[in-house]
Write a protein that holds these residues in place. Sequence first.
Motif, PDB file in Angstrom:
ATOM      1  N   GLY A  56      12.044 -32.864  60.956  1.00  0.00           N
ATOM      2  CA  GLY A  56      11.764 -33.429  59.638  1.00  0.00           C
ATOM      3  C   GLY A  56      12.959 -33.920  58.863  1.00  0.00           C
ATOM      4  O   GLY A  56      12.931 -33.938  57.633  1.00  0.00           O
ATOM      5  N   ARG A  57      14.027 -34.306  59.554  1.00  0.00           N
ATOM      6  CA  ARG A  57      15.163 -34.859  58.827  1.00  0.00           C
ATOM      7  C   ARG A  57      14.751 -36.162  58.162  1.00  0.00           C
ATOM      8  O   ARG A  57      13.960 -36.927  58.708  1.00  0.00           O
ATOM      9  CB  ARG A  57      16.341 -35.059  59.771  1.00  0.00           C
ATOM     10  N   THR A  58      15.322 -36.403  56.987  1.00  0.00           N
ATOM     11  CA  THR A  58      14.865 -37.517  56.174  1.00  0.00           C
ATOM     12  C   THR A  58      15.984 -38.491  55.839  1.00  0.00           C
ATOM     13  O   THR A  58      17.163 -38.163  55.923  1.00  0.00           O
ATOM     14  CB  THR A  58      14.251 -37.005  54.871  1.00  0.00           C
ATOM     15  N   GLY A  59      15.576 -39.683  55.447  1.00  0.00           N
ATOM     16  CA  GLY A  59      16.509 -40.695  54.978  1.00  0.00           C
ATOM     17  C   GLY A  59      15.852 -41.486  53.866  1.00  0.00           C
ATOM     18  O   GLY A  59      14.614 -41.610  53.824  1.00  0.00           O
ATOM     19  N   TYR A  60      16.675 -41.994  52.943  1.00  0.00           N
ATOM     20  CA  TYR A  60      16.155 -42.716  51.787  1.00  0.00           C
ATOM     21  C   TYR A  60      16.995 -43.953  51.499  1.00  0.00           C
ATOM     22  O   TYR A  60      18.205 -43.957  51.705  1.00  0.00           O
ATOM     23  CB  TYR A  60      16.170 -41.830  50.540  1.00  0.00           C
ATOM     24  N   ALA A  61      16.325 -44.969  50.977  1.00  0.00           N
ATOM     25  CA  ALA A  61      17.063 -46.108  50.440  1.00  0.00           C
ATOM     26  C   ALA A  61      17.782 -45.669  49.167  1.00  0.00           C
ATOM     27  O   ALA A  61      17.292 -44.789  48.436  1.00  0.00           O
ATOM     28  CB  ALA A  61      16.091 -47.243  50.129  1.00  0.00           C
ATOM     29  N   ILE A  70       9.984 -37.591  50.790  1.00  0.00           N
ATOM     30  CA  ILE A  70       9.068 -37.746  51.904  1.00  0.00           C
ATOM     31  C   ILE A  70       8.847 -36.387  52.558  1.00  0.00           C
ATOM     32  O   ILE A  70       9.772 -35.567  52.636  1.00  0.00           O
ATOM     33  CB  ILE A  70       9.604 -38.773  52.932  1.00  0.00           C
ATOM     34  N   SER A  71       7.623 -36.134  52.992  1.00  0.00           N
ATOM     35  CA  SER A  71       7.308 -34.886  53.674  1.00  0.00           C
ATOM     36  C   SER A  71       6.169 -35.144  54.651  1.00  0.00           C
ATOM     37  O   SER A  71       5.572 -36.230  54.643  1.00  0.00           O
ATOM     38  CB  SER A  71       6.928 -33.788  52.674  1.00  0.00           C
ATOM     39  N   LEU A  81       4.517 -39.277  50.416  1.00  0.00           N
ATOM     40  CA  LEU A  81       5.661 -39.787  49.653  1.00  0.00           C
ATOM     41  C   LEU A  81       5.427 -39.428  48.191  1.00  0.00           C
ATOM     42  O   LEU A  81       4.547 -40.004  47.543  1.00  0.00           O
ATOM     43  CB  LEU A  81       5.830 -41.290  49.825  1.00  0.00           C
ATOM     44  N   GLN A  82       6.181 -38.451  47.709  1.00  0.00           N
ATOM     45  CA  GLN A  82       6.122 -38.073  46.300  1.00  0.00           C
ATOM     46  C   GLN A  82       7.094 -38.958  45.534  1.00  0.00           C
ATOM     47  O   GLN A  82       8.288 -38.972  45.832  1.00  0.00           O
ATOM     48  CB  GLN A  82       6.501 -36.601  46.124  1.00  0.00           C
ATOM     49  N   MET A  83       6.580 -39.674  44.545  1.00  0.00           N
ATOM     50  CA  MET A  83       7.382 -40.622  43.785  1.00  0.00           C
ATOM     51  C   MET A  83       7.428 -40.177  42.327  1.00  0.00           C
ATOM     52  O   MET A  83       6.391 -40.126  41.666  1.00  0.00           O
ATOM     53  CB  MET A  83       6.794 -42.023  43.895  1.00  0.00           C
TER      54      MET A  83
END
Length: 127
Positions: A56-61, A70-71, A81-83
């Motif tokens: 579950g590693r994540t990346g973001y703009a 993100i989860s 996607l929690q915004m």
Amino acid sequence: QVQLVESGGGLVQPGGSLRLSCAASGFTLDYYAIGWFRQAPGKEREGVSCISNIFGRTGYADSVKGRFTISKDNAKNMVYLQMNSLKPDDTAVYYCAKSRVPTCASAGLATSTYSAWGQGTQVTVSS
């Protein structure tokens, strides 16, 4: 067959929050990274966030870091996607997509590394 279905979009005031969901079927999240993308009118589709297969590693703009999270739930084959702290510039159609590879390190946020897409859900941030 592979299918992705987004939900949770809507109209929200600036500063508000929304949670998008992506229901995946026809494949398992254990083997593929999943990305969220968005496309505003007159603009190219851009990557927002990615989550890798098992760990579950994540990346973001840069534009959403610290505001979006993100989860996923592998058992349910769901990605979220929690915004938070939404801005008018976040207005767009949001898509989830299945990558061709397992990790975000490999997939990145380029549309070319994703092989299947949902139909999108509209997010409008306006007062």
